[in-house]
Design a protein around this motif. Sequence first.
Motif, short mmCIF file in Angstrom:
data_model
loop_
_atom_site.label_atom_id
_atom_site.label_comp_id
_atom_site.label_asym_id
_atom_site.label_seq_id
_atom_site.Cartn_x
_atom_site.Cartn_y
_atom_site.Cartn_z
N LEU A 72 0.59 -1.46 -0.19
CA LEU A 72 -0.05 -0.18 -0.07
C LEU A 72 1.21 1.10 0.13
CD1 LEU A 72 -2.67 -1.01 2.37
CD2 LEU A 72 -3.03 -1.14 0.70
N ARG A 73 2.38 1.15 0.84
CA ARG A 73 3.32 2.78 0.43
C ARG A 73 3.78 3.32 -0.50
NH1 ARG A 73 3.99 1.01 6.26
NH2 ARG A 73 5.94 -0.30 5.47
N ALA A 74 4.05 2.02 -1.47
CA ALA A 74 5.18 1.09 -2.28
C ALA A 74 4.75 2.77 -3.15
CB ALA A 74 5.15 -0.06 -3.05
N ARG A 75 5.54 3.21 -4.10
CA ARG A 75 4.94 3.98 -5.13
C ARG A 75 5.95 4.01 -6.44
NH1 ARG A 75 1.21 3.57 -4.38
NH2 ARG A 75 0.12 5.07 -2.27
N GLU A 76 6.62 2.76 -6.34
CA GLU A 76 7.45 2.54 -7.60
C GLU A 76 7.06 0.45 -7.80
OE1 GLU A 76 11.50 2.84 -6.69
OE2 GLU A 76 11.66 4.59 -6.05
N PRO A 77 7.00 0.24 -9.02
CA PRO A 77 6.45 -1.22 -9.36
C PRO A 77 7.59 -2.42 -9.00
CG PRO A 77 7.38 -0.08 -11.64
CD PRO A 77 7.39 0.93 -10.35
N LEU A 78 8.87 -1.67 -8.74
CA LEU A 78 9.21 -3.67 -7.94
C LEU A 78 8.93 -3.69 -6.79
CD1 LEU A 78 10.93 -5.68 -8.79
CD2 LEU A 78 12.99 -4.02 -8.00
N PRO A 79 9.04 -2.64 -5.75
CA PRO A 79 8.81 -2.43 -4.16
C PRO A 79 7.15 -3.13 -4.19
CG PRO A 79 9.67 -0.85 -4.33
CD PRO A 79 9.78 -1.09 -6.17
N LEU A 80 6.36 -2.74 -4.83
CA LEU A 80 5.30 -3.14 -5.19
C LEU A 80 4.70 -4.39 -5.63
CD1 LEU A 80 1.75 -2.21 -5.39
CD2 LEU A 80 2.11 -1.33 -7.20
N ARG A 81 5.45 -4.90 -6.43
CA ARG A 81 4.95 -6.00 -6.52
C ARG A 81 5.71 -7.64 -6.08
NH1 ARG A 81 2.54 -6.30 -12.19
NH2 ARG A 81 2.14 -3.95 -12.79
N LEU A 82 6.94 -6.81 -5.25
CA LEU A 82 7.82 -8.14 -4.33
C LEU A 82 6.87 -7.98 -3.28
CD1 LEU A 82 11.24 -6.75 -4.53
CD2 LEU A 82 10.68 -9.54 -5.24
N ALA A 83 6.14 -7.15 -2.98
CA ALA A 83 5.66 -6.99 -1.56
C ALA A 83 4.67 -7.66 -1.59
CB ALA A 83 5.19 -5.29 -1.68
N ALA A 84 3.50 -7.64 -3.20
CA ALA A 84 2.24 -8.10 -3.46
C ALA A 84 2.32 -9.69 -3.90
CB ALA A 84 1.48 -7.64 -4.53
#
Length: 194
Positions: A72-84
Amino acid sequence: MPYSLSAASAEELRRSQEQPREWAHGFAAMSPGVWLWRTAAAVAALGEEPTLRYPAAPPELEAFVEYAAKALRAREPLPLRLAAQGLGRTVVPLLLDLDPQPAVRNRREAVEAALALRVAPAGWRNDLPVLHGLAPASDETVRAAAERVGFGVLRLLRETGSRVGDAQPELSRYLHDGTLERHLDRARCYPGIP
């Protein structure tokens, strides 16, 4: 069905059955076997037709909340997808507290069983493949899936009185008093803050 040729002692096989299988997506797993060479001791330990049985992964409520907040905090694709992906890996054991399932035999069965869970948040059948990276999705779609799954699972666990957090009593209290949901709400409202 996966095939694996293996030589191991009965003790090694017993020890291997103490750990969940990563490919099982949190479900208990079983792996039917056939003896190519056997001893009386091995048959006594594992049976005439050896089937290896592995436990379900333990629920990791704290890790689930951490991955949801990071997504929910991620604003860049890589951190977002790793967290997902982390969210997708930790969600099924939490839901198995509400909807126990039989053991799975391979990765495909594990994914199908996860998608077929009866007790799951709204949008589950579409959101889980997105979290795992099995369906094409924009960053906005991944974030929305993480939000639905994060909040939806916490709400289900809270409303059903689930005890998945009991290994850490404070965590269980935070689940039931809504603190974990408020934590995710803050992560959603203040994106980009680590």
